[in-house]
Structure formats: structure tokens, C-alpha cells
Design an enzyme around this catalytic site. Structure first.
Site, PDB file in Angstrom:
ATOM      1  N   ASN A  89      26.136  35.011   8.675  1.00  0.00           N
ATOM      2  CA  ASN A  89      26.935  36.234   8.824  1.00  0.00           C
ATOM      3  C   ASN A  89      28.374  36.086   8.333  1.00  0.00           C
ATOM      4  OD1 ASN A  89      25.079  38.092   9.785  1.00  0.00           O
ATOM      5  ND2 ASN A  89      25.106  37.155  11.817  1.00  0.00           N
TER       6      ASN A  89
ATOM      7  N   THR B 159      20.205  31.041   7.772  1.00  0.00           N
ATOM      8  CA  THR B 159      20.637  30.645   9.116  1.00  0.00           C
ATOM      9  C   THR B 159      19.415  30.385   9.996  1.00  0.00           C
ATOM     10  OG1 THR B 159      21.597  31.364  11.234  1.00  0.00           O
ATOM     11  CG2 THR B 159      21.042  33.108   9.712  1.00  0.00           C
TER      12      THR B 159
ATOM     13  N   ASP C 292      19.435  31.008  12.958  1.00  0.00           N
ATOM     14  CA  ASP C 292      19.479  32.017  14.029  1.00  0.00           C
ATOM     15  C   ASP C 292      18.687  33.280  13.701  1.00  0.00           C
ATOM     16  OD1 ASP C 292      21.254  30.248  15.235  1.00  0.00           O
ATOM     17  OD2 ASP C 292      23.012  31.252  14.406  1.00  0.00           O
TER      18      ASP C 292
ATOM     19  N   LEU D 132      19.132  18.949  16.293  1.00  0.00           N
ATOM     20  CA  LEU D 132      17.842  18.586  15.683  1.00  0.00           C
ATOM     21  C   LEU D 132      17.202  19.816  15.050  1.00  0.00           C
ATOM     22  CD1 LEU D 132      16.259  16.317  18.431  1.00  0.00           C
ATOM     23  CD2 LEU D 132      17.062  15.640  16.157  1.00  0.00           C
TER      24      LEU D 132
END
Ligand code: F6P
Length: 360
Positions: free
Chosen positions: A116, A138, A140, A285
Site C-alpha cells: 500500500n 504483500t 497481507d 518466517l
């Protein structure tokens, strides 16, 4: 059609993610083989563009990258539009220095690979006159306009493995295990790893939690003879009370916690049940190591399409994927936004139907 982009710069910015190198490789390879373009690698994100830390990428630079984690270009969280520091030697502000280096290196375009923050900066650079395209990276999965982002499915595999594995020790010791996963302000990694790892409760930022509902779930499991429970907590999860706070008050409350949310949830459960709780933070990780085959394919698909975007001069766009198809999404419609899990998302229904507690 004559290709007007002869030379472009490429940078990776923000937190690294598996698939970055595969995307760089696909972009540079397609750009060279299909269009005869030259790639200039810019090091450590926007910082390299400000400092002129860049060089032409040769054939060996982009070889052997498909399975390599991290980014060969390095990365940083530099935000040039938020940095007012004037360079003492040149007298230039960061954004001015970027424009100078763009000119000095004869770049016809810039490819910014990131999340973002990166794509918000990319949008602003486009508005200030540079030819820019963005790529959605990403772990996320929170970029508006693209169904998926690369890095997400590798991180999901790691998080799922953690949730999976924790079951055996949870069962042996009759414990409550809290597994905290990444995801920044959204719950994609939390919800998906919770479902695929077989968690009993999943707490995500999109659904502020009531700890009593988690406690009830644990008691219900014990009453039915299950001596352990596994709770997935997304790092951005918040309680119902916290959800009422404004941004500043929330930040202050979190800073005073001195620990991540998984530990607080574990403490709350221990206090309410008297049962032994343990916390595992999966952490970095999730974004380290080799990309999964899905992310290799996906990064290659997007990276290669980015070269087409350059050739077709589709500047000011994110190379997004919608329903499996490459789609140009204007960067200004992506900038400053975060794609959370919609409350009517089918996976939330699946979780509820499976009896997974969402802390409601
Ligand atoms: O955005 C990717 C991410 O890994 C988030 O999931 C996490 O909150 C953050 O980056 C960690 O950032 P940093 O690298 O600054 O510690």
C-alpha cells in the site's frame, strides 16, 4: 507498434515478500526478449532512487531468481513525500532528487513493486509527471483493486503449517495455544490459516472480539471431551472496547501494552478459565524463504504483464488481477486504501458454519 519505452527503472519497497525476485525476473525477461528494453535496478526501494543507488541489470543479474526468497534489489520503507530532509550536498528535497535521477539515468518509466505505501508513493510520483506503474506485492493481501497479491499464499502456507503443528503439543499438554499471525491491519492471513489449519477460534481486526465468546468456545470444547484448543490471532485483532477508540487513543492503548496482541489474548483466557495458555508468534518466517509454486506462477504472470504495460504506456496503473485476468487499476484509486475482509465474505460464513468462533 514502436515501443517508446527503451529503458525503465525497477524497485522493490516495503516489507519483503516471497515472489519479489520471480516478479523482477519475469518483468526484465519479457521487457528484454519481447520489447528489447533495458532494465535499471534501483536499490533499497525509494531510498535508492533518491540517492541514485542504481545500475543496469545484466542477464546474469536476473538469472536463477524464480525460487529465491527476499529481493535482489533490497528494500526500505522510505516515503519520499513524507520526508522533508534536504540533502546537504545537492540542496534537493527527496522528491526533487528522484526527478533528477530519473532524468540523469534516462529512464522512460518506473516500475514500483510493493504494498500500500509503495503504491501510494507510485501514484504521487505519477501525478508529479513520471511514467509509473505499480505491482501488488504483500503477504497481507490488503491491496485494493487486486483480488490477490503475491507473497500471500506462501505466507499462508507457513502460517497454516504453524497452526497445524501446534495441535500435537496442545493436545499432549491439554493446553490452550494462541498462534499469532501477521496481516498488519487486516485478517486475511488469520482467517485463511485458521480455517486451513483447523483452529477453534480466529480473531481478526474486521470483527472486534469479545473474549467471553472465546472462553465459551473453550469451555464447550472441554465439556465435549476436547482437552485443548487452538486460537489464531491476527496481529491487528482488537477487542470490542478498543474498536470504539479513535485512531490516536487506540495507538496509545496499544503502545502501553508492551507486548503483541497474542500475549494479551492468552492472558485474558488464562484469567477467565484458569487453563494453561501458551503463545507462538509465527512472525517473519511468514515472509521469508522460497515462494510457493502458486506465488512463483502469480509473480511471473504479473511481472511479465508489467512489461506489456510499459510497452503499451499504461502509466499510472497498478498491474492487478481480477477474476484471474490482468487488469489495469488506476493507482489513485488504490492509494491510501486498505482491503480488509468484507463482512459478507463467503469464508466468514464457512468459518461460522464450521463452528469456528470469531469472537463475536
Ligand atoms: O506488510 C507486511 C508485514 O509483514 C506485515 O504483515 C507486518 O505487520 C509488517 O510487515 C512488519 O513490518 P516490519 O518489516 O517493518 O517489521
Amino acid at each position: 507498434m514502436e515501443c517508446r519505452v527503451k529503458r525503465f527503472g525497477v524497485l522493490t519497497s516495503g516489507g519483503d515478500a516471497p515472489g519479489l525476485n520471480a516478479a523482477i525476473r519475469a518483468l526484465c525477461r519479457t521487457a528484454k526478449c519481447k520489447y528489447g528494453m533495458e532494465a535499471v535496478g534501483i536499490f533499497n526501494g525509494y531510498r535508492g532512487l533518491i540517492n541514485g543507488d542504481m545500475r543496469i541489470l545484466s542477464e546474469p543479474d536476473i538469472s536463477g531468481l524464480i525460487a529465491q526468497g527476499g529481493t535482489i534489489l533490497g528494500t526500505s520503507r522510505e516515503k519520499p513525500f513524507k520526508n522533508p530532509t534536504v540533502n546537504e550536498a545537492t540542496g534537493l528535497l527527496p522528491v526533487e532528487a528522484i526527478k533528477e535521477n530519473y532524468k540523469k539515468w534516462n529512464l522512460d518509466a518506473l516500475v514500483c513493486i510493493g504494498g500500500n505505501g509503495t503504491n501510494t508513493t507510485a501514484s504521487l510520483l505519477f501525478q508529479s509527471g513520471l511514467n509509473v506503474i505499480g505491482l501488488p506485492k504483500t503477504i497481507d493481501n490488503d491491496i485494493e483493486g487486486s483480488d490477490v497479491t503475491f507473497g500471500f499464499y506462501t505466507a499462508l502456507d507457513v502460517a497454516t503449517d504453524a497452526v497445524d503443528r501446534i495441535h500435537s503439543t496442545a493436545c499432549s499438554h491439554s493446553r490452550i495455544m494462541v498462534v499469532e499471525v501477521m496481516g498488519h491491519k487486516v485478517g486475511w492471513l488469520g482467517l485463511y490459516s485458521g480455517i486451513s489449519g483447523g483452529a477453534d477460534a480466529v480473531l481478526i481486526p474486521e470483527i472486534p472480539y469479545d473474549i467471553n465468546s472465546v472462553v465459551e468456545k473453550i469451555k464447550e470444547r472441554r465439556n465435549s471431551g476436547k482437552n485443548f484448543s487452538v486460537i489464531v490471532v491476527a496481529e491487528g485483532a482488537k477487542s470490542k472496547a478498543e474498536a470504539l477508540l479513535d485512531k490516536k487513543a487506540f495507538k496509545k492503548a496499544r503502545a502501553s501494552m508492551h507486548t503483541s496482541i497474542g500475549f494479551r489474548v492468552a492472558k485474558e483466557i488464562e484469567e477467565a478459565t484458569g487453563l494453561e495458555c501458551r503463545v507462538t508468534v509465527v512472525g517473519y518466517l511468514q515472509r521469508s524463504g522460497t515462494p510457493s509454486s502458486y506465488d512463483r506462477l502469480f509473480s511471473t504472470y504479473i511481472g511479465s504483464a508489467a512489461a506489456d504495460f510499459l510497452a503499451e504506456e499504461k502509466f499510472g496503473n497498478l498491474v492487478a488481477v481480477q477474476n484471474g485476468i490482468i487488469t489495469a487499476v488506476p493507482l489513485d484509486s488504490v492509494a491510501g486504501k486498505t482491503k480488509g475482509i468484507p463482512l459478507d465474505h463467503p469464508m466468514l460464513k464457512t468459518a461460522r458454519d464450521m463452528g469456528i468462533c470469531l469472537g463475536e
